[in-house]
Scaffold this active site. Structure first.
Site, PDB file in Angstrom:
ATOM      1  N   LYS A   1       0.853  -1.197   0.000  1.00 22.86           N
ATOM      2  CA  LYS A   1       0.000   0.000   0.000  1.00 22.86           C
ATOM      3  C   LYS A   1       0.886   1.243   0.000  1.00 22.86           C
ATOM      4  O   LYS A   1       0.668   2.185  -0.763  1.00 22.86           O
ATOM      5  CB  LYS A   1      -0.906  -0.027   1.245  1.00 22.86           C
ATOM      6  CG  LYS A   1      -1.995   1.011   1.243  1.00 22.86           C
ATOM      7  CD  LYS A   1      -2.725   1.051   2.579  1.00 22.86           C
ATOM      8  CE  LYS A   1      -3.926   0.178   2.647  1.00 22.86           C
ATOM      9  NZ  LYS A   1      -4.757   0.392   3.854  1.00 22.86           N
TER      10      LYS A   1
ATOM     11  N   GLU B   1      -8.565  -0.419  14.253  1.00 22.57           N
ATOM     12  CA  GLU B   1      -9.560  -0.936  13.287  1.00 22.57           C
ATOM     13  C   GLU B   1     -10.897  -1.139  13.987  1.00 22.57           C
ATOM     14  O   GLU B   1     -11.182  -2.207  14.508  1.00 22.57           O
ATOM     15  CB  GLU B   1      -9.070  -2.254  12.674  1.00 22.57           C
ATOM     16  CG  GLU B   1      -7.812  -2.112  11.849  1.00 22.57           C
ATOM     17  CD  GLU B   1      -8.078  -2.067  10.333  1.00 22.57           C
ATOM     18  OE1 GLU B   1      -9.251  -1.956   9.927  1.00 22.57           O
ATOM     19  OE2 GLU B   1      -7.096  -2.113   9.582  1.00 22.57           O
TER      20      GLU B   1
ATOM     21  N   ASP C   1      -8.302   3.291   4.406  1.00 19.71           N
ATOM     22  CA  ASP C   1      -9.015   2.047   4.674  1.00 19.71           C
ATOM     23  C   ASP C   1      -9.745   1.658   3.400  1.00 19.71           C
ATOM     24  O   ASP C   1     -10.488   2.470   2.827  1.00 19.71           O
ATOM     25  CB  ASP C   1      -9.969   2.185   5.861  1.00 19.71           C
ATOM     26  CG  ASP C   1     -10.262   0.814   6.467  1.00 19.71           C
ATOM     27  OD1 ASP C   1      -9.305   0.097   6.814  1.00 19.71           O
ATOM     28  OD2 ASP C   1     -11.449   0.428   6.547  1.00 19.71           O
TER      29      ASP C   1
ATOM     30  N   LYS D   1      -2.014   0.316 -12.386  1.00 21.39           N
ATOM     31  CA  LYS D   1      -3.059   0.127 -11.363  1.00 21.39           C
ATOM     32  C   LYS D   1      -3.450   1.468 -10.759  1.00 21.39           C
ATOM     33  O   LYS D   1      -4.626   1.787 -10.628  1.00 21.39           O
ATOM     34  CB  LYS D   1      -2.574  -0.855 -10.277  1.00 21.39           C
ATOM     35  CG  LYS D   1      -3.636  -1.108  -9.215  1.00 21.39           C
ATOM     36  CD  LYS D   1      -3.189  -2.029  -8.089  1.00 21.39           C
ATOM     37  CE  LYS D   1      -4.221  -2.001  -6.959  1.00 21.39           C
ATOM     38  NZ  LYS D   1      -3.773  -2.681  -5.741  1.00 21.39           N
TER      39      LYS D   1
HETATM   40  P1  ITT Z   1      -3.448  -1.219   6.838  1.00 19.52           P
HETATM   41  O1  ITT Z   1      -4.817  -1.327   7.478  1.00 19.52           O
HETATM   42  O2  ITT Z   1      -2.328  -1.511   7.795  1.00 19.52           O
HETATM   43  O3  ITT Z   1      -3.243   0.044   6.073  1.00 19.52           O
HETATM   44  P2  ITT Z   1      -4.455  -3.470   5.291  1.00 19.52           P
HETATM   45  O4  ITT Z   1      -3.763  -4.421   4.361  1.00 19.52           O
HETATM   46  O5  ITT Z   1      -5.163  -4.064   6.466  1.00 19.52           O
HETATM   47  O6  ITT Z   1      -3.353  -2.386   5.721  1.00 19.52           O
HETATM   48  P3  ITT Z   1      -6.995  -2.266   4.473  1.00 19.52           P
HETATM   49  O7  ITT Z   1      -7.560  -2.499   5.837  1.00 19.52           O
HETATM   50  O8  ITT Z   1      -7.169  -0.921   3.861  1.00 19.52           O
HETATM   51  O9  ITT Z   1      -5.418  -2.584   4.439  1.00 19.52           O
HETATM   52  O10 ITT Z   1      -7.545  -3.287   3.414  1.00 19.52           O
HETATM   53  C1  ITT Z   1      -8.234  -4.453   3.779  1.00 19.52           C
HETATM   54  C2  ITT Z   1      -7.912  -5.590   2.851  1.00 19.52           C
HETATM   55  O11 ITT Z   1      -8.521  -5.332   1.577  1.00 19.52           O
HETATM   56  C3  ITT Z   1      -6.423  -5.787   2.558  1.00 19.52           C
HETATM   57  O12 ITT Z   1      -5.829  -6.603   3.508  1.00 19.52           O
HETATM   58  C4  ITT Z   1      -6.464  -6.447   1.194  1.00 19.52           C
HETATM   59  O13 ITT Z   1      -6.663  -7.839   1.342  1.00 19.52           O
HETATM   60  C5  ITT Z   1      -7.700  -5.819   0.556  1.00 19.52           C
HETATM   61  N1  ITT Z   1      -7.310  -4.698  -0.300  1.00 19.52           N
HETATM   62  C6  ITT Z   1      -7.354  -3.365  -0.028  1.00 19.52           C
HETATM   63  N2  ITT Z   1      -6.893  -2.653  -1.062  1.00 19.52           N
HETATM   64  C7  ITT Z   1      -6.538  -3.543  -2.010  1.00 19.52           C
HETATM   65  C8  ITT Z   1      -5.994  -3.453  -3.287  1.00 19.52           C
HETATM   66  O14 ITT Z   1      -5.667  -2.286  -3.836  1.00 19.52           O
HETATM   67  N3  ITT Z   1      -5.774  -4.569  -3.972  1.00 19.52           N
HETATM   68  C9  ITT Z   1      -6.079  -5.763  -3.447  1.00 19.52           C
HETATM   69  N4  ITT Z   1      -6.586  -5.962  -2.248  1.00 19.52           N
HETATM   70  C10 ITT Z   1      -6.809  -4.854  -1.517  1.00 19.52           C
END
Ligand code: ITT
Length: 190
Positions: free
Chosen positions: A13, A37, A65, A166
């Site tokens: 990310k 969270e 998020d 992307k």
């Molecule tokens: P942080 O909360 O620490 O930032 P995270 O990976 O938990 O990192 P999110 O809560 O924003 O991030 O996202 C939840 C899930 O959604 C993440 O673990 C991915 O599996 C999926 N996700 C989010 N954005 C994505 C993307 O651009 N491409 C693919 N999967 C994504």
């Protein structure tokens, strides 16, 4: 150069966000504050997490998020995407979708800028609509990237695109470009 602090534990990310902000002259650093969270919709989670992280670090921060909303699953996993990804993975989600003809899905991202010192909280949203593939694409990118293809020509999965491709169309790209414009205006206004 403007600099922002992104609170995240996800290095993929961070890499995407750094590339989105770079053309605006905005440098992104990662902070290890607790990303709180809460349970709720992603706009609520993003805003609350940003405010709490800003309180903890006593500095302005940015929190992203995101979630994948699958139409035929009534929007699941949505705000529970992280948990669903850990428990089911891409294989498990494809299994839930076995034989389901309606494969439409939306990726949403809400990014919040919070500064508890100036009491400023601003959220920006981005979304992209596409479909859940019937097979797992290239195992690259992160999370659900290998099973999501945006609508449009090519039918490539997110995982088959490089970061720049992307970012150009993604939920995250759309949301963070709005944040970049907000930050540049803020600086211009002194
Ligand atoms: P942080 O909360 O620490 O930032 P995270 O990976 O938990 O990192 P999110 O809560 O924003 O991030 O996202 C939840 C899930 O959604 C993440 O673990 C991915 O599996 C999926 N996700 C989010 N954005 C994505 C993307 O651009 N491409 C693919 N999967 C994504």
């Amino acid at each position: 150069m403007i600099s922002i602090t992104l609170v995240t534990g996800n290095k993929r990310k961070l890499a995407e966000v750094a590339a989105i902000m770079e053309p605006y002259g905005i440098k992104v650093t990662m902070a290890k504050a607790v990303k709180f969270e809460a349970q709720g919709e992603i706009d609520f989670v993003s805003s609350l997490a940003a405010q709490l992280a800003s309180m903890e670090l006593l500095a302005p921060v940015v929190v992203d998020d995101s979630g994948l909303y699958v139409d035929s699953l009534n929007g699941f996993p949505g705000p529970y995407s992280s948990y669903a990804f850990d428990k089911l993975g891409n294989k498990g989600l494809l299994k839930l979708m076995d034989g389901v003809p309606d494969r439409k899905a939306v990726f949403r991202c809400v990014v919040t800028y919070a500064d508890v010192i100036t009491d400023e909280i601003k959220s920006f949203e981005g979304q992209i609509t596409g479909y859940i593939r019937s097979d797992i694409g290239k195992e690259d990118g992160f999370g659900f990237d290998p099973i999501f293809s945006p609508f449009g020509p090519g039918g490539k999965a997110f995982s088959e695109m490089d970061v720049a491709q992307k970012n150009e169309i993604s939920h995250r790209g759309i949301a963070f470009r709005k944040l970049a414009v907000f930050l540049l205006n803020k600086i211009a206004q002194g």
